[in-house]
Design an enzyme around this catalytic site. Structure first.
Site, short mmCIF file in Angstrom:
data_model
loop_
_atom_site.label_atom_id
_atom_site.label_comp_id
_atom_site.label_asym_id
_atom_site.label_seq_id
_atom_site.Cartn_x
_atom_site.Cartn_y
_atom_site.Cartn_z
N ASN A 162 0.83 -1.22 0.00
CA ASN A 162 0.00 0.00 0.00
C ASN A 162 0.86 1.26 0.00
O ASN A 162 0.34 2.36 0.11
CB ASN A 162 -0.96 0.01 1.21
N THR A 189 5.05 2.82 3.80
CA THR A 189 6.49 3.13 3.97
C THR A 189 7.31 2.65 2.79
O THR A 189 8.48 2.99 2.67
CB THR A 189 7.04 2.49 5.26
N GLY A 190 6.72 1.83 1.93
CA GLY A 190 7.43 1.30 0.77
C GLY A 190 7.44 2.31 -0.38
O GLY A 190 6.67 3.27 -0.38
N LEU A 218 -7.42 -10.60 -0.74
CA LEU A 218 -6.80 -10.63 -2.06
C LEU A 218 -7.10 -12.01 -2.65
O LEU A 218 -6.97 -13.01 -1.96
CB LEU A 218 -5.30 -10.44 -1.84
N LYS A 252 -4.62 -20.82 2.72
CA LYS A 252 -5.51 -21.99 2.90
C LYS A 252 -6.26 -22.29 1.60
O LYS A 252 -6.32 -23.44 1.15
CB LYS A 252 -6.49 -21.68 4.03
N TYR A 275 2.66 -2.79 17.84
CA TYR A 275 3.55 -3.58 16.98
C TYR A 275 3.89 -4.93 17.65
O TYR A 275 3.67 -5.98 17.06
CB TYR A 275 4.81 -2.78 16.71
N HIS A 282 14.93 3.16 5.38
CA HIS A 282 14.42 4.53 5.43
C HIS A 282 15.37 5.45 6.17
O HIS A 282 15.92 5.07 7.19
CB HIS A 282 13.08 4.57 6.15
N ARG A 312 15.27 4.60 13.41
CA ARG A 312 16.04 3.38 13.72
C ARG A 312 17.49 3.77 13.92
O ARG A 312 18.02 4.66 13.26
CB ARG A 312 15.88 2.35 12.60
#
Ligand code: NAD
Length: 315
Positions: A54, A57-58, A83, A125, A165, A201, A206
């Site tokens: 989406n 962050t990518g 999906l 599945k 998280y 990033h 980080r």
């Protein structure tokens, strides 16, 4: 026209695989830091790779070198929505990963790791695919056991700022084993420790990117708290080796993937400053809430079942 003159584009050489050995592989979060390196490896191996992202962050540019290749497909979708595609394997990496990103919208982080994971396990599945879940060393919280083996259940604050998280990933693991037990889905769980490398990033809080940027910009290097808290850092190519080995192996319990060489944060700040060659001062600031004090993977399982250990030295 100049634009059309760029076609056909040149792509990196990918291996030829026969119909029987070529797989259709879904990488959720494949436009992110780790995902894009995994995509590169799987593409070079000759598989068909579908990225679902989406772009929270990518970045498209992380995978744009594959755009237009016949083995590559990029789907702009949030995995909180189901999906429906046919795949053989799923690497489920979609989730914000750094504190500022996952704290930006904690409810969304929880939804991605719960509803998103249910959607991927449900897809696995339906189509009989094997699914690998990208979990994290954060499931151990602020650990009372050192180094952390996979048998340690963790020490997580369920209502702290990192909980969206940490607990999200813990539920993601719980869901995986519930689907494995009751729905016979083939699951693999990687507990990933701090990873660094190209495409990570900048300015995302980080420690590796923070220190490098501060050193390069000739700013004061800021260490949160006393600086004696420890971390260990693995290079992204080692992680990709581990993820691919884990997907291929028969072992179904969680496996730590990380580099066991441990540094204190202060020591690490000095190493980066020396590597960059700067003269920056190092300043200690207020500690971060619920910051884990020690972090080092026990990688005996990975060595035993995957024949894996990190190859890249930190410096
Ligand atoms: N990098 C590390 O040090 C580290 C450590 C432990 C675990 N992990 C795990 O590895 C995975 C990848 O981490 P990363 O460092 O590459 O982070 P990243 O932020 O670079 O990549 C995450 C990707 O997921 C996408 N994404 C987020 N929410 C989504 C949603 N709802 N639907 C679709 N796509 C979504 C983002 O746009 C991004 O491309 C994450 O699951 C993370 O928790 C990473």
């Amino acid at each position: 026209m100049a634009l059309e003159a760029r076609i056909p584009r040149a792509f990196p050489n990918v291996k030829f695989l026969s119909y029987h050995s070529k797989k259709r592989i879904l990488v959720t979060g494949g436009a992110g830091f780790v995902g894009s390196h995994l995509v590169d490896r799987l593409m070079l191996q000759g598989h068909e790779v579908i990225v679902v992202d989406n772009f929270f962050t990518g970045r498209k540019r992380n995978v744009e070198h594959w755009s237009g290749h016949e083995n590559f497909e990029l789907i702009h979708q949030d995995i909180v929505n189901p999906l429906f595609i046919e795949v053989d394997e799923i690497y489920h990496l979609a989730s914000p990963a750094s504190p500022p990103h996952y704290m930006y919208n904690p409810v969304k982080t929880i939804k991605t790791n719960t509803i998103g994971t249910i959607n991927m396990l449900g897809l696995a599945k339906r189509v009989g695919a094997r699914v690998l879940i990208a979990s994290t060393s954060e499931v151990y919280g602020d650990p009372e056991v050192h180094p952390q083996p996979e048998t340690y259940w963790g020490h997580v604050n369920p209502i702290g700022p990192r909980a969206c998280y940490d607990e999200g990933k813990r539920v993601s693991e719980t869901l995986s084993y519930a689907y494995a037990k009751h729905e016979k889905v083939s699951v693999r769980v990687a507990r990933i420790f701090n990873t660094y490398g190209p495409r990570m990033h900048m300015d995302d809080g980080r420690v590796v990117s923070n220190f490098i940027l501060q050193a390069l910009r000739n700013e004061t290097i800021t260490v949160y708290g006393h600086g004696n808290q420890t971390r260990s850092f693995q290079y992204v190519s080692d992680l990709v080796d581990g993820l691919i080995a884990l997907m291929a192996c028969n072992y179904t319990q969680p496996i730590n993937l990380g580099n066991p060489i441990e540094y204190s944060i202060e020591e690490f700040a000095l190493i980066i400053r020396n590597l960059v060659g700067g003269k920056n001062s190092i300043k200690k600031t207020k500690a971060v809430e619920d910051d884990p004090q020690r972090r080092k993977p026990d990688i005996s399982r990975a060595k035993l079942y995957l024949n894996w250990e990190p190859k890249v030295r930190f410096y």
